[in-house]
Scaffold this motif. Structure first.
Motif, PDB file in Angstrom:
ATOM      1  N   ILE A   1      28.600   8.539  -0.431  1.00  0.00           N
ATOM      2  CA  ILE A   1      27.386   7.883  -0.894  1.00  0.00           C
ATOM      3  C   ILE A   1      27.428   6.431  -0.419  1.00  0.00           C
ATOM      4  N   VAL A   2      26.331   5.943   0.137  1.00  0.00           N
ATOM      5  CA  VAL A   2      26.275   4.555   0.597  1.00  0.00           C
ATOM      6  C   VAL A   2      26.284   3.620  -0.613  1.00  0.00           C
ATOM      7  N   THR A   3      27.248   2.683  -0.626  1.00  0.00           N
ATOM      8  CA  THR A   3      27.383   1.751  -1.758  1.00  0.00           C
ATOM      9  C   THR A   3      26.989   0.333  -1.403  1.00  0.00           C
ATOM     10  N   GLY A   4      26.897   0.012  -0.138  1.00  0.00           N
ATOM     11  CA  GLY A   4      26.533  -1.332   0.276  1.00  0.00           C
ATOM     12  C   GLY A   4      26.174  -1.343   1.740  1.00  0.00           C
ATOM     13  N   VAL A   5      25.237  -2.219   2.120  1.00  0.00           N
ATOM     14  CA  VAL A   5      24.783  -2.323   3.501  1.00  0.00           C
ATOM     15  C   VAL A   5      24.845  -3.786   3.918  1.00  0.00           C
TER      16      VAL A   5
ATOM     17  N   GLY B   1      45.499 -13.023  -9.508  1.00  0.00           N
ATOM     18  CA  GLY B   1      44.162 -12.768 -10.019  1.00  0.00           C
ATOM     19  C   GLY B   1      43.040 -13.337  -9.173  1.00  0.00           C
ATOM     20  N   ARG B   2      43.359 -14.044  -8.107  1.00  0.00           N
ATOM     21  CA  ARG B   2      42.331 -14.676  -7.267  1.00  0.00           C
ATOM     22  C   ARG B   2      41.582 -13.622  -6.448  1.00  0.00           C
ATOM     23  N   LEU B   3      40.285 -13.782  -6.342  1.00  0.00           N
ATOM     24  CA  LEU B   3      39.480 -12.856  -5.560  1.00  0.00           C
ATOM     25  C   LEU B   3      38.290 -13.617  -4.991  1.00  0.00           C
ATOM     26  N   GLN B   4      38.064 -13.438  -3.702  1.00  0.00           N
ATOM     27  CA  GLN B   4      36.926 -14.081  -3.059  1.00  0.00           C
ATOM     28  C   GLN B   4      35.650 -13.288  -3.341  1.00  0.00           C
ATOM     29  N   ILE B   5      34.556 -14.032  -3.537  1.00  0.00           N
ATOM     30  CA  ILE B   5      33.255 -13.416  -3.767  1.00  0.00           C
ATOM     31  C   ILE B   5      32.295 -13.846  -2.658  1.00  0.00           C
ATOM     32  N   GLN B   6      31.692 -12.864  -2.002  1.00  0.00           N
ATOM     33  CA  GLN B   6      30.583 -13.093  -1.089  1.00  0.00           C
ATOM     34  C   GLN B   6      29.414 -12.240  -1.570  1.00  0.00           C
ATOM     35  N   SER B   7      28.325 -12.218  -0.815  1.00  0.00           N
ATOM     36  CA  SER B   7      27.161 -11.483  -1.276  1.00  0.00           C
ATOM     37  C   SER B   7      26.468 -10.785  -0.129  1.00  0.00           C
ATOM     38  N   LEU B   8      25.903  -9.623  -0.429  1.00  0.00           N
ATOM     39  CA  LEU B   8      25.072  -8.899   0.526  1.00  0.00           C
ATOM     40  C   LEU B   8      23.612  -9.319   0.418  1.00  0.00           C
ATOM     41  N   GLY B   9      23.315 -10.192  -0.532  1.00  0.00           N
ATOM     42  CA  GLY B   9      21.944 -10.635  -0.745  1.00  0.00           C
ATOM     43  C   GLY B   9      21.617 -11.892   0.024  1.00  0.00           C
TER      44      GLY B   9
ATOM     45  N   GLY C   1      41.206 -12.841   2.969  1.00  0.00           N
ATOM     46  CA  GLY C   1      41.706 -11.527   2.601  1.00  0.00           C
ATOM     47  C   GLY C   1      40.708 -10.733   1.781  1.00  0.00           C
ATOM     48  N   TYR C   2      41.171 -10.140   0.689  1.00  0.00           N
ATOM     49  CA  TYR C   2      40.349  -9.209  -0.086  1.00  0.00           C
ATOM     50  C   TYR C   2      39.160  -9.930  -0.725  1.00  0.00           C
ATOM     51  N   THR C   3      37.982  -9.351  -0.519  1.00  0.00           N
ATOM     52  CA  THR C   3      36.727 -10.007  -0.883  1.00  0.00           C
ATOM     53  C   THR C   3      35.767  -8.998  -1.494  1.00  0.00           C
ATOM     54  N   LEU C   4      35.247  -9.330  -2.659  1.00  0.00           N
ATOM     55  CA  LEU C   4      34.198  -8.525  -3.269  1.00  0.00           C
ATOM     56  C   LEU C   4      32.871  -8.977  -2.658  1.00  0.00           C
ATOM     57  N   VAL C   5      32.262  -8.086  -1.879  1.00  0.00           N
ATOM     58  CA  VAL C   5      30.986  -8.400  -1.231  1.00  0.00           C
ATOM     59  C   VAL C   5      29.886  -7.859  -2.139  1.00  0.00           C
TER      60      VAL C   5
END
Length: 608
Positions: free
Chosen positions: A60-64, A238-246, A275-279
């Motif tokens: 299932i597509v979860t992000g574009v 606990g560090r995590l990078q945040i980017q956005s698809l918006g 490194g690991y990034t929540l997009v």
């Protein structure tokens, strides 16, 4: 440390630059029958199907992602296996704008590839992808697989396993242990839909539309909301990078200590810029913590105030002179001596042989006067053209500002770009042979790097020798999320050489006058616990005064979610033993999205 603006290729390159990345060459059969996503991902960091063609991988597509050089989409299997080491998500690299939407049920045929963002020489981990895809949409509007919650309980306390010595200390081939190591845990979720909730911002929003949060609010927390980096052996997990698809315009403009309230969710990616990034395709709501810029105390009549401030490639064309002047006058309270780092020549990055910086310095001095501060005098030495590193053509150097109403400078002729300063005895006291001067400028330790500037000052009849430093940057070091664990810090070799020379010079001063007041300060580009700092301190010739602060307050720079020390003021035994000094890391830049430099200035007040 390279400035954050120079560390990027382009503003839109906010994720793994697949088109510019390097493919890991893995020998494997040419084709594989239909497989599931968790089969593609496997139980290590590299796919067992790398180099193979796979057919009808379902998800299932979860992000574009429709922007930048890494266009594509993520798919996730709604029917996971029972192995926590195998990710159920994968990125499909299309190179052009994808023709799918979130919620589409698809099958994908293509070639499994392992791309290393930044290239293999970066040491980065690879991203498992399906490339050159043929995509079939089976249905639309399907429920997206529930996001895996990343929180303080799910992320292990241990950071990473030691790499395999037989593979150059790479962790790529090691079986993932997601319940034991944080990096293994994040890798086991690569490409999957994940979420965090009510997370505190630990690095402010930068010009590239990204910020960092922590899912472990108590982990080495600073009193102002960040996460302090205090040891090579105790990474902040606990560090995590945040980017956005918006839209860029919708991304939160945050400072350290702010909170993303509610849920932030989207695919978990890996890129060369952290490194690991929540997009995110869902962003939490920003709640401001109201963080304010700090101001230090004004020095008393009998106190000498000495500061160091990296003004980040300041040249006459910049628009930050008034802001820097206000910071020096209002936040630093007009120190008696200010060591400035990254003062560029009179035409900045134009590489035409110009090395003088009088226009740059005098423009700052005039701005300080306009802000209500003293009319500083100044001393520096112009470098030989294109020899001191930094931005090409900029000829950055250290500059002493000093308030002539409170302190005098002892000028001794002969100092230039290539002449080494020495120590002599005059009237029973240590004195410089040239002032201002440079420490061993011909030594190879300073190749393509700034040479220390040394000056002799007098305050109330007491001589103070000040060494302004800007050591070799950390450029070229492997990142904390490198495939090599522990990461190689190749740049520190040169800083160790530089620290050795500075320590030897201070030792010469103290051998000449045991109770001399000596200060070595500046952008050391290394931590207070580092080998560089230990070499500078030597056998007690110097001591890094930031260590007088509580651990939670020791930081001058904020990088990838870690608040850390790069700028230091080190003092000789006579100053340390007096126990009447005060040290202040004045946080006016590093925690804020609208910073005028990426460094916080440091101030030392003491009685010579």
């Amino acid at each position: 440390m390279p400035s954050k603006s120079s560390a990027r290729l382009a503003a839109l390159t906010v994720a793994a630059a697949c088109s510019a990345a390097t493919t890991l060459v893995l020998v494997s059969p040419a084709h594989a029958a239909a497989v599931r996503i968790h089969d593609v991902q496997g139980t290590t960091r590299t796919s067992p199907y790398a180099g193979q063609k796979v057919t009808d991988v379902a998800g299932i597509v979860t992000g574009v992602r429709t922007y930048g050089s890494s266009k594509g989409f993520w798919i996730q299997d709604p029917n996971p296996d029972d192995d926590p080491a195998t990710s159920e998500g994968v990125f499909v690299f299309t190179s052009s704008t994808p023709k799918v939407a979130v919620g589409d049920s698809v099958t994908v045929s293509g070639t499994v590839s392992e791309f290393v963002p930044g290239g293999t020489s970066s040491g980065n981990q690879s991203v498992t992808e399906i490339t050159k895809p043929t995509v079939t949409v089976l249905s639309s509007g399907n429920a997206v697989p529930a996001a895996t919650v990343i929180d303080a309980r799910s992320v292990p306390a241990a950071y990473a396993p030691a790499g395999d010595p037989a593979a150059g200390n790479s962790v790529n081939g090691l079986p993932l242990q997601p319940q034991t190591y944080a990096l293994d845990y994040y890798e086991s979720l690569e490409g999957m839909n994940v979420q965090v909730a009510d997370t505190r911002v630990v690095t402010a929003t930068d010009p590239y539309t990204e910020l960092w949060v922590t899912v472990k609010p108590r982990e080495n927390a600073s009193r102002r909301g960040g996460t302090v980096y205090g040891s090579y052996d105790a990474q902040n997990t606990g560090r995590l990078q945040i980017q956005s698809l918006g839209r860029t315009a919708d991304f939160p403009v945050a400072n350290v200590g702010d909170v993303l309230e509610g849920t932030t969710a989207g695919p978990l990616d890996y890129n060369q810029f952290g490194g690991y990034t929540l997009v995110a395709n869902q962003l939490g709501t920003l709640r401001s913590a109201g963080l304010q810029r700090e101001s230090t105390e004004k020095q008393k009549n009998g106190e000498l105030a000495v500061a160091t401030y990296n003004v980040e490639n300041l040249d006459p064309s910049d628009s930050t002179f008034e802001a820097h002047a206000s910071a020096i006058v209002n936040n630093l309270k007009s120190p008696d001596i200010v060591s400035l780092e990254e003062i560029q020549d009179n035409n900045g990055a134009t590489d035409d042989g110009t090395v003088a910086a009088d226009v740059t310095v005098n423009k700052l001095i005039d701005a300080i006067v306009a802000a209500g501060g003293p009319r500083y005098d100044w001393r520096s030495i112009d470098p030989a053209n294109d020899t001191d590193g930094g931005e090409p053509g900029g000829n950055i150097r250290q500059v002493f500002l000093f308030n002539p109403e409170r302190v005098s400078f002892t000028d001794r002729a002969g100092g230039d770009a290539t002449t080494a300063v020495g120590v002599q005895r005059l009237r029973g006291k240590a004195a410089l042979t040239v002032s201002p001067g440079r420490i061993d400028p011909a030594d190879t330790a300073w190749k393509s790097s700034r040479k220390p500037l040394v000056g002799e000052f007098v305050f109330r009849g007491r001589t103070v020798i000040v060494i302004a430093n800007h050591f070799n940057s950390k450029g070229g070091d492997q990142g904390l999320t490198s495939q090599y664990q522990p990461p190689v810090r190749s740049s520190e070799t040169q800083r160790h050489q530089q620290a050795t020379l500075v320590n030897a010079f201070v030792k010469d001063v103290l051998d000449t006058q045991k109770n001399a007041d000596v200060i070595a300060l500046g952008d050391i580009n290394d931590f207070e616990f580092s080998g560089t700092a230990q070499i500078l301190e030597g056998d007690g010739e110097l001591w890094s005064a930031i260590k007088s602060l509580p651990r939670s307050e020791r930081y001058t720079y904020d990088y990838q979610g870690n608040q850390q020390v790069l700028d230091q003021i080190l003092v000789s035994p006579a100053i340390r033993r007096g126990c009447d000094f005060e040290y202040d890391s004045v946080h006016i830049n590093s925690e804020f999205h609208d910073q005028i430099s990426d460094h916080d200035p440091q101030v030392l007040r003491f009685h010579p």
